[in-house]
Write an enzyme that holds these catalytic residues in place. Structure first.
Site, short mmCIF file in Angstrom:
data_model
loop_
_atom_site.label_atom_id
_atom_site.label_comp_id
_atom_site.label_asym_id
_atom_site.label_seq_id
_atom_site.Cartn_x
_atom_site.Cartn_y
_atom_site.Cartn_z
N GLU A 136 0.82 -1.22 0.00
CA GLU A 136 0.00 0.00 0.00
C GLU A 136 0.86 1.28 0.00
O GLU A 136 0.53 2.27 -0.66
CB GLU A 136 -0.92 -0.01 1.24
N LYS A 212 5.46 4.22 -10.06
CA LYS A 212 4.23 3.96 -9.31
C LYS A 212 3.12 3.49 -10.24
O LYS A 212 2.29 2.64 -9.87
CB LYS A 212 3.79 5.22 -8.57
#
Lengths: 322, 166
Positions: A136, A212
């Site tokens: 996460e 990302k």
């Protein structure tokens, strides 16, 4: 539960400090835990030690007491969970500790974007060893996007994701929008304020957002690699471009976009009334689904305790789903 | 194959005019899908511009146009360009041969229809707003891909809008 922390910089210390400060509350939710080893490039500590002492030692002496390497700690110590919070390296060396842990059947919680190098391989390794890899904190800091995609929206088709995944770029673009100052001037001020790094190229060239995006794309089932992402940074954006865009009702943001048709990071025109026209160092993402329409999330993309919070959230989820 | 056409015809302000322009379209197999009657917007010759959209195959459309031109003043005629996008170009837009950029984006089913360039100081990068229209989303996507490629080659940054589709 036995925890090993690999990487004891800002994020690692943030995690340790929260584990100390919130121990009672954390143990009520996940049961008893013990940090059995900590290691980083400066040194290590393991065995019978108090977490608060390790934090204090690292702060005072700038290193951990032992010379035993992180590699040895990862290989030889006995732990259930590795919290891997070393810095991102875009080659296989960035994921070695994680592989070591997963091969032993220990789960890994990481903030290390190096997982983009071999996302599918790491996931397979975790599955084959009955372990989990939780990540996460790698995308959008504490913005809860990975769990949202993997869990809450697990039964939706994700048509695509668009996000603002780099706080430094968003800060620079916001100030260009508001003050119409040149890029170079805002960048040097951002460096002074510690918002941009001394060498900001990974941020402003869109590379950080690109890494990302690889992680996000893989999360929604697109097996992307870094080379597949088309990347344009923000270095050529001018204050005039903002003036022109705003006359038409738009601002400019660095948007990372993943869908079956598109994998790119680029400056985009964003309607001024769109939630993606978010300001400052915030991160944000818009998820397009088949049955739930559009879902928007936002949160702080970086910071010691923000990132540590995302790590602890993974720790809770790991225990809850086991 | 049936395509969407649009025409703007100037009609005199007297009874029966609209009907007489619609009749040849219907008789030649055109399917009228829209009429936009701008009564308040008279031309200097005291005529009223009316925009009519219809679908027909190309052959029938040509026949319709020929017939209408005998009796009416047709101001505009063309296939309707349904897909449109406006985007920013940042860089040395003019010095990198702007007309070459536009020529290479234009094709039979997509074209640049509007361009506005804002130039700050000499030798500084300028900002252009460019609008491209196309017959279909696919044609627009192809024109966009060409534009991206050309701009990459010329060192110009393309800032596209975020649309509903990803």
């Amino acid at each position: 539960m036995k925890i090993a922390i690999i990487g004891f910089g800002t994020v690692g210390q943030g995690v340790a400090e929260l584990l100390v400060a919130k121990r009672a509350e954390i143990e009520r939710k996940i049961g008893d835990f013990r940090v059995v080893a900590i290691a980083d490039l400066t040194g290590s500590i393991w065995g019978d030690f108090k977490l608060e002492d390790a934090i204090e030692y690292r702060r005072k002496k700038g290193r951990l007491p032992s010379d035993r390497s992180a590699k040895e700690i990862a290989e030889e110590e006995d732990y259930d969970v590795m919290i891997e919070v070393t810095t991102t390296r875009l080659d296989e060396s960035g994921i070695e500790y994680m592989k070591t842990a997963l091969k032993k059947g220990a789960s890994v919680i990481t903030s290390n974007k190096s997982i983009a190098v071999d996302f599918q391989g790491l996931m397979r390794l975790a599955e084959n060893n009955n372990a989990k890899l939780m990540y996460e904190a790698t995308v959008g800091g504490v913005m809860p996007i990975i769990r949202l995609l993997n869990s809450y929206l697990a039964l939706c088709e994700i048509i695509g994701v668009r996000g603002i995944l780099n706080g430094t770029c968003n800060y620079i673009l916001t100030r260009m929008e508001e003050e119409k100052l040149p890029y170079s001037q805002i960048l040097s001020e951002a460096k002074e304020m510690g918002i941009a790094e001394a060498n900001p190229s990974a941020d402003v060239e869109g590379i950080d957002a690109g890494i990302k995006l690889v992680i996000l794309a893989n999360t929604i089932g697109i097996p992307a690699k870094f080379e597949d992402i088309e990347i344009v940074g923000i270095t050529k954006i001018t204050p005039q471009a903002f003036t022109v865009a705003m006359q038409k009702g738009y601002t400019i943001r660095l948007i990372a976009e993943a869908s079956k048709k598109s994998l790119r990071v680029s400056p985009r025109l964003v309607p001024l009334n769109s939630p993606l026209a978010i300001k400052g160092t915030m991160n944000a993402a818009m998820i397009k689904t088949d049955t739930a329409g559009d879902i928007f999330v936002a949160g702080r993309g970086a910071g010691k305790f923000e990132t540590a919070t995302a790590i602890l959230s993974d720790l809770y989820e790991l225990v809850r789903t086991n | 194959m049936s395509e969407l056409f649009t025409l703007i015809v100037e009609l005199e302000d007297k009874p029966g005019q609209l009907l007489s322009v619609l009749e040849p379209i219907a008789r030649n197999g055109g399917n009228i899908v829209g009429i936009f009657h701008q009564r308040g917007k008279k031309t200097p010759l005291n005529r009223i511009p009316v925009e009519i959209s219809f679908t027909a195959d190309a052959k029938k459309a040509e026949k319709i146009l020929n017939e209408l031109q005998k009796n009416f003043l047709i101001r505009q005629f063309g296939e309707l360009r349904t897909a449109v996008i406006s985007l920013l170009l940042i860089g040395h837009v003019i010095h990198t041969d702007l007309s070459d950029t536009i020529k290479r984006v234009d094709s039979s089913d997509a074209e640049c229809v509007e361009l506005n360039v804002t130039m700050p100081e000499r030798d500084e990068p300028s900002t252009a707003v460019i609008t491209i229209t196309a017959k279909s989303k696919e044609a627009l996507e192809m024109a966009l891909a060409r534009l991206r490629e050309i701009c990459r080659e010329k060192g110009i940054v393309v800032v596209e809008p975020i649309n509903d589709e990803i």
